[in-house]
Design a protein around this motif. Sequence first.
Motif, PDB file in Angstrom:
ATOM      1  N   TYR A  61      35.256  35.559  55.247  1.00 48.38           N
ATOM      2  CA  TYR A  61      36.014  35.249  54.410  1.00 48.38           C
ATOM      3  C   TYR A  61      36.785  36.782  54.194  1.00 48.38           C
ATOM      4  CZ  TYR A  61      33.293  31.456  52.560  1.00 48.38           C
ATOM      5  OH  TYR A  61      32.794  30.128  52.580  1.00 48.38           O
ATOM      6  N   VAL A  62      37.863  36.526  53.633  1.00 47.28           N
ATOM      7  CA  VAL A  62      38.932  37.991  53.315  1.00 47.28           C
ATOM      8  C   VAL A  62      39.286  37.957  51.970  1.00 47.28           C
ATOM      9  CG1 VAL A  62      40.850  38.963  54.024  1.00 47.28           C
ATOM     10  CG2 VAL A  62      39.882  37.758  55.817  1.00 47.28           C
ATOM     11  N   ILE A  63      38.837  39.079  51.385  1.00 53.51           N
ATOM     12  CA  ILE A  63      38.978  39.331  50.011  1.00 53.51           C
ATOM     13  C   ILE A  63      40.202  40.304  49.853  1.00 53.51           C
ATOM     14  CG2 ILE A  63      37.099  41.076  49.706  1.00 53.51           C
ATOM     15  CD1 ILE A  63      36.786  39.707  46.859  1.00 53.51           C
ATOM     16  N   SER A  64      41.148  40.083  49.061  1.00 57.33           N
ATOM     17  CA  SER A  64      42.327  41.015  48.664  1.00 57.33           C
ATOM     18  C   SER A  64      42.571  40.968  47.400  1.00 57.33           C
ATOM     19  CB  SER A  64      43.423  40.703  49.603  1.00 57.33           C
ATOM     20  OG  SER A  64      44.061  39.461  49.256  1.00 57.33           O
TER      21      SER A  64
ATOM     22  N   LEU B 116      44.229  42.577  37.307  1.00 59.60           N
ATOM     23  CA  LEU B 116      43.986  42.703  38.940  1.00 59.60           C
ATOM     24  C   LEU B 116      43.879  41.128  39.323  1.00 59.60           C
ATOM     25  CD1 LEU B 116      42.704  43.844  41.359  1.00 59.60           C
ATOM     26  CD2 LEU B 116      40.387  43.588  40.061  1.00 59.60           C
ATOM     27  N   ASP B 117      44.729  40.672  40.272  1.00 63.89           N
ATOM     28  CA  ASP B 117      44.657  39.485  40.652  1.00 63.89           C
ATOM     29  C   ASP B 117      43.921  39.549  42.150  1.00 63.89           C
ATOM     30  OD1 ASP B 117      46.268  38.380  38.634  1.00 63.89           O
ATOM     31  OD2 ASP B 117      48.269  38.763  40.065  1.00 63.89           O
ATOM     32  N   VAL B 118      42.773  38.762  42.450  1.00 68.78           N
ATOM     33  CA  VAL B 118      41.817  38.652  43.312  1.00 68.78           C
ATOM     34  C   VAL B 118      41.976  37.443  44.090  1.00 68.78           C
ATOM     35  CG1 VAL B 118      39.425  39.249  44.127  1.00 68.78           C
ATOM     36  CG2 VAL B 118      40.346  40.584  42.318  1.00 68.78           C
ATOM     37  N   CYS B 119      41.903  37.475  45.592  1.00 67.29           N
ATOM     38  CA  CYS B 119      42.270  36.232  46.198  1.00 67.29           C
ATOM     39  C   CYS B 119      41.189  36.290  47.451  1.00 67.29           C
ATOM     40  CB  CYS B 119      43.682  36.301  46.717  1.00 67.29           C
ATOM     41  SG  CYS B 119      43.792  34.755  47.951  1.00 67.29           S
TER      42      CYS B 119
END
Length: 111
Positions: free
Chosen positions: A10-13, A25-28
């Motif tokens: 997984y990649v979290i940004s 803060l928007d986290v994806c």
Amino acid sequence: MREKLRVMGYVISHNIHRDRFLKNLDVCVRFKGAVVAEACFTDDGDSAYCHHVKVEPEYRRRGIASAMYQYAESIFLKKLENHWHDDPETQSPEARAFWAQPHRPFGFLSK
């Protein structure tokens, strides 16, 4: 937790939006390029909290929501609060169960 997600592929940004009083803060979280989870957090100076979180059904129960909460706390440098813990109109049964974990590694219930 972020490292655990990375190892799992997984990649979290994130993206931060500021205005005069708030830090948003928007986290994806992505898996193989597809968005599998999103969350929106706000720090109003006094407290930080999540006002939206969504994990696609087939990706639930893998620690993704917990990772997003911990990620937000690491950026805000404070524990998240659950302002809506007793409001069934704004918090799903899954979200209430999520916050009810007695040894969760994030946040606290606000009074």
